[in-house]
Write a protein that holds these residues in place. Sequence first.
Motif, short mmCIF file in Angstrom:
data_model
loop_
_atom_site.label_atom_id
_atom_site.label_comp_id
_atom_site.label_asym_id
_atom_site.label_seq_id
_atom_site.Cartn_x
_atom_site.Cartn_y
_atom_site.Cartn_z
N UNK A 99 0.82 -1.21 0.00
CA UNK A 99 0.00 0.00 0.00
C UNK A 99 0.86 1.26 0.00
N UNK A 100 1.99 1.21 0.67
CA UNK A 100 2.90 2.36 0.69
C UNK A 100 3.56 2.53 -0.67
N UNK A 101 4.04 1.45 -1.25
CA UNK A 101 4.74 1.52 -2.55
C UNK A 101 3.82 1.99 -3.67
N UNK A 102 2.54 1.63 -3.59
CA UNK A 102 1.59 2.04 -4.62
C UNK A 102 0.98 3.40 -4.35
N UNK A 143 -1.14 4.23 -1.97
CA UNK A 143 -2.46 4.20 -1.33
C UNK A 143 -2.37 4.74 0.09
N UNK A 144 -1.32 4.35 0.83
CA UNK A 144 -1.07 4.88 2.17
C UNK A 144 0.16 5.76 2.14
N UNK A 145 0.03 7.03 2.55
CA UNK A 145 1.22 7.89 2.60
C UNK A 145 2.14 7.49 3.76
N UNK A 146 3.43 7.66 3.55
CA UNK A 146 4.41 7.32 4.58
C UNK A 146 5.65 8.18 4.37
N UNK A 147 6.29 8.56 5.48
CA UNK A 147 7.58 9.25 5.39
C UNK A 147 8.45 8.84 6.57
N UNK A 148 8.62 7.55 6.72
CA UNK A 148 9.39 7.02 7.83
C UNK A 148 10.81 7.56 7.83
#
Length: 323
Positions: A221-224, A226-231
């Motif tokens: 989901x992160x790679x596509x 769909x879910x934003x992430x900025x770890x």
Amino acid sequence: MAVVTKKGPARAGSAPRSGMRPGLGISPQAAGLLALLLTVAIWAGFALSARALGSSTLLPADAALLRFGVPLVVLAPALWRRRRRLAAVRPATAAKIVCGAGVPFFLAAMFGGSLTSAAFVGAIVPGMVPLFVTALLVAGGGAVPRGTQRAGLVMIVAGVAALVCRYTVALDGDVLLGTGTLLLASGLWALYTVGLREVDLDPVGSIGLLCLPSFAVVALLVLTGVLPAHLGRAEGGDVLTFLVVQGLGVGLCAGLLYAFAIRRLGPERSSVVGSLSPVVVVLLAIPLLDESPTLPVLVGVPLITAGVVLANRRPRTKVSADA
């Protein structure tokens, strides 16, 4: 909120369970109690972190990656040795475990916590599990609860009603939405609990069965997008906190410690002490999150705690005079 394993008969010649363990200076009962108290602290940490996520530099997807990824890294060699047993789990059972405690549960608990309070997370999510588990078992043909168990379930419902009554009258949309999401999370965890009864895995294998597909789903989901992430751009302190609390604590230690406590104390005694989790959350939220317990919390949390204790009590069986 943890993994419980079945215990087989004692082996011939094994050491007795009472008394002191050789070389450690601590009895099995004391060791089990210590493990259970640590588990309660970890459960409280989960509730507190669910509330604290909104004020951190992490997004829900970042916390999920830590929650499910850290146990996989730590347990990788042990999970590799269990790969055949993991592959043999029935898809329907695996789906209950992965949906019940995986990404859907995690996101629901985090979102619900961001709209309510740590007290709501700590009381509603674990507190409603006995009611949902009972409903699932009865729907599957199980016995209807009676006596103190039924009274406990009623007290749980009354406690949740006490928590949300003020917000229902005031039509506080955020709190009501958050409460509904936490109830969803609790229902999902009940599904996970039922799924664990159907799987023949030790605690390590159960953790792997949960974390491996959950991590894969979050990563996808992160790679596509769909879910934003900025770890990678989050503050180091926030990453370390969630790594310890969610990854090592909830993801790894809670399941192992609770299974150990069950073997030492038994399920009934463990459930009584474990029901203190909502109280611990309320007390810790005062200094850590600056949350002051309101009157609904002071009424609802004790009701839920007492209800969980009664709902987990096993009915006493009558012994005949000629037995």
